[in-house]
Design an enzyme around this catalytic site. Structure first.
Site, PDB file in Angstrom:
ATOM      1  CB  CYS A 148      -0.897   0.013   1.223  1.00 56.12           C
ATOM      2  SG  CYS A 148      -1.994  -1.406   1.359  1.00 56.12           S
TER       3      CYS A 148
ATOM      4  CE  LYS B 266      11.139  -3.125  -7.294  1.00 60.77           C
ATOM      5  NZ  LYS B 266      11.800  -4.150  -8.127  1.00 60.77           N
TER       6      LYS B 266
END
Length: 610
Positions: free
Chosen positions: A2, A605
């Site tokens: 997030c 990522k």
């Protein structure tokens, strides 16, 4: 995972939030939202499932999103499905909040709040925090800061978050717990984000919050309290990241760009670390670090994903070059089991971001045990792992935007090989291996440039494999982990099912899968195991398997064998050399299949929750 971006200014912050959200997209997300406090002291909130362009369309339709203070969020679903109702910000009357992390005791808190009349409209743990802040604020009539300090004592888990209150429209409050948060400094404006890339267009000045910090921001002032509620001053850091380094340039995707940046990334990794007389030196390691390296008899390597595969390669180097026993373990497994620390052991942690939650937990848990010390290898100087470890070495790979790690992997391998050679010299007082490794690594950037010239051959192979559902990768020795990395890349980017096996394990089970429809990628450099892997190739051929072999110019195969020959005939660097065409293969298969290469589904990522 997030992403958070928040701003407070003398001007409208909507565009700042939108641009920041766009730059957080690479972290992975499935929904997004933002909220501002307008001149009427109303909280105006917009949320949407899917892409950020959906939020932009909503802004154009409403034309109401004008305010000097705002919070925004890109969400990667953990609690609750990827639906609009679960997107952040979450609101409770006058309180709005964005949050990264997981609240482990949210169900207990939710039950108590429901008994006090609070109605929940989402399935998230974050909404619990918003209602709890509102409840405590009204129950005790405390200031917003005191209320938040009370609330976080009742939370179990990780809860980096930013809060705004329409009754206090001149401040933002940020708490760092578990996930990174930083403050961006502007003129008559200040910002909070989980990632400096989101703010590089508007500031180069940052303050990194420490674990447990609470920050209060106005447009002209910043106040920070540490985890003990003591007023502290954190240093201002000037970012040296250039804005153009986070663009794709002439490439279609970041992943392709980053694959092609590897010669330069490797050059940066070895720059100032190899002397004119072929010695290896790390300016980050002081005399205490060298004394530690001299004492170690065992290394525990902890990592996740691609970094784990790098650790697996380095095990061969540490044991063959340094003569040190080595164990490599997945961080999420290491965190939650009882383990024995061998005498004079080093904990070595690998992470691209330096914020990987499982690796951080492993590092923190390790401090209860008798390791000589901890060494982190990562790509971010300001990361939590670097801050909390005893020593760290940066890969200097440069910003990596694509979710699938490429140049981070090859620079990790480069650093690991250098460390193995350095330890050999420290322990034996013999410079031969260190000199050989240093001399060979000088050639590596040019060799990788030449490997990239095989691009068209890899594309042709990708066309052949793009409609296949199952692909097997095999390798031996220190190239077995490269088979693992090749399979992982193909899975991540193209969604093709792929598995990697140590070639010697074929006859112990996987050979049952081989028939005329089976596609097998073989990593076969001309090393001491080439005759063994040729036997494996023969086993596959006699069962009708379709072979695709990566080898060098010296190794001979049957005339009808499909071989892609790489311009490197050595052994030492073969893991670094052979992974590059496998990265390209995954890229081109995904391209042909029309997949979202830089943002593969369900992946992030930076994995900042366990």
């Amino acid at each position: 995972m997030c992403g958070i971006i928040s701003a407070i200014s003398k001007k409208n912050v909507t565009n700042i939030l939108i641009e920041g959200m766009k730059r957080l997209e690479y972290r992975g997300y499935d929904s997004s939202g933002l909220a501002i406090i307008n001149k009427k002291k109303e909280i105006i909130r917009l949320r949407s499932q899917g892409k950020i362009k959906n939020i932009i369309n909503l802004i154009h339709k409403t034309k109401q999103l004008i305010g000097n203070i705002g919070i925004a969020h890109t969400r990667w679903a953990t609690h609750g499905l990827a639906l609009k109702k679960n997107a952040h910000p979450h609101v409770s009357k006058n309180i709005a909040i964005v949050h990264n992390g997981i609240i482990e005791n949210y169900l207990n808190i939710k039950t108590k709040l429901q008994k006090n009349g609070y109605i929940f409209t989402s399935d998230t743990d974050t909404e619990v925090i918003a209602h709890l802040i509102h409840y405590e604020q009204n129950k005790n009539n405390k200031s917003l800061l005191k209320t938040i300090q009370t609330v976080i004592l009742k939370l179990t888990g990780s809860y980096s978050m930013v809060i705004m209150d329409r009754y206090h429209p001149n401040i933002l409050i940020a708490i760092r717990s578990g996930s990174p948060l930083l403050i961006g400094l502007g003129k008559q404006e200040n910002f909070i984000s989980s990632d400096q890339l989101s703010l590089l267009k508007i500031t180069k000045k940052f303050i990194y919050l420490n674990e447990g910090d609470i920050a209060i921001l106005s447009h002209k002032k910043i106040t920070i309290f540490n985890k003990n509620s003591i007023l502290v001053h954190r240093p201002i850091v000037i970012s040296n990241i250039q804005n153009d380094s986070i663009t794709k340039g002439h490439y279609q995707h970041y992943m392709k760009k980053e694959i092609y940046e590897q010669p330069y990334a490797i050059k940066n990794a070895i720059r100032n670390r190899i002397t004119k007389n072929e010695k290896i030196q790390f300016s980050e390691l002081n005399n205490n670090a060298h004394a530690l390296l001299l004492k170690i008899e065992h290394i525990d390597i902890i990592a996740c994903g691609t970094s784990y595969n790098a650790g697996m390669v380095s095990k061969y180097w540490f044991e063959s070059l340094s003569k040190i026993s080595c164990n490599v373990e997945i961080a999420s497994e290491f965190c939650h089991r009882k383990f024995i620390v061998k005498k004079n052991s080093l904990l070595l942690i690998l992470s691209q971001s330096g914020e990987t939650a499982d690796s951080l937990t492993a590092l923190r848990n390790s401090k209860k045990h008798e390791y000589l010390g901890s060494l982190v290898i990562c790509n971010s100087s300001s990361s939590s792992l670097v801050y909390e470890s005893n020593f760290s070495i940066l890969t200097n790979a440069g910003i990596e935007i694509g979710v699938a790690s490429t140049k981070s992997f090859t620079t990790q391998l480069t650093i690991l090989l250098m460390i193995a050679a350095k330890i050999n010299n420290l322990k034996t007082n013999d410079e031969k291996i260190e000199n050989k490794v240093a001399k060979t690594l000088r050639l590596l950037p040019e060799i990788t440039k030449n490997v990239l010239k095989c691009d068209s051959l890899i594309y042709s192979l990708a066309k052949e494999l793009s409609d296949k559902n199952n692909i097997i990768f095999i390798g031996r020795g220190h190239n077995y982990p490269i088979a693992m990395e090749g399979a992982l890349k193909l899975k991540e980017i193209s969604y093709t099912h792929a598995e990697a096996y140590a070639a010697g394990e074929l006859k112990h089970g996987p050979l049952a899968l081989v028939d005329s429809s089976t596609q097998i990628i073989v990593i076969a450099p001309n090393d001491n195991l080439i005759d063994k892997i040729k036997l494996n190739i023969s086993e596959i051929r006699t069962r009708g398997g379709v072979l695709h072999i990566f080898s060098d110019n010296l190794t001979k195969f049957n005339d009808n064998t499909n071989v892609i020959r790489l311009p490197y005939d050595g052994i030492l660097l073969s893991p670094i050399i052979y992974v590059i065409p496998l990265q390209l293969l995954a890229y081109y298969v995904a391209l042909i299949k029309g997949k979202n290469i830089d943002k593969p589904r369900n992946l992030a990522k930076s994995v900042t929750v366990e």
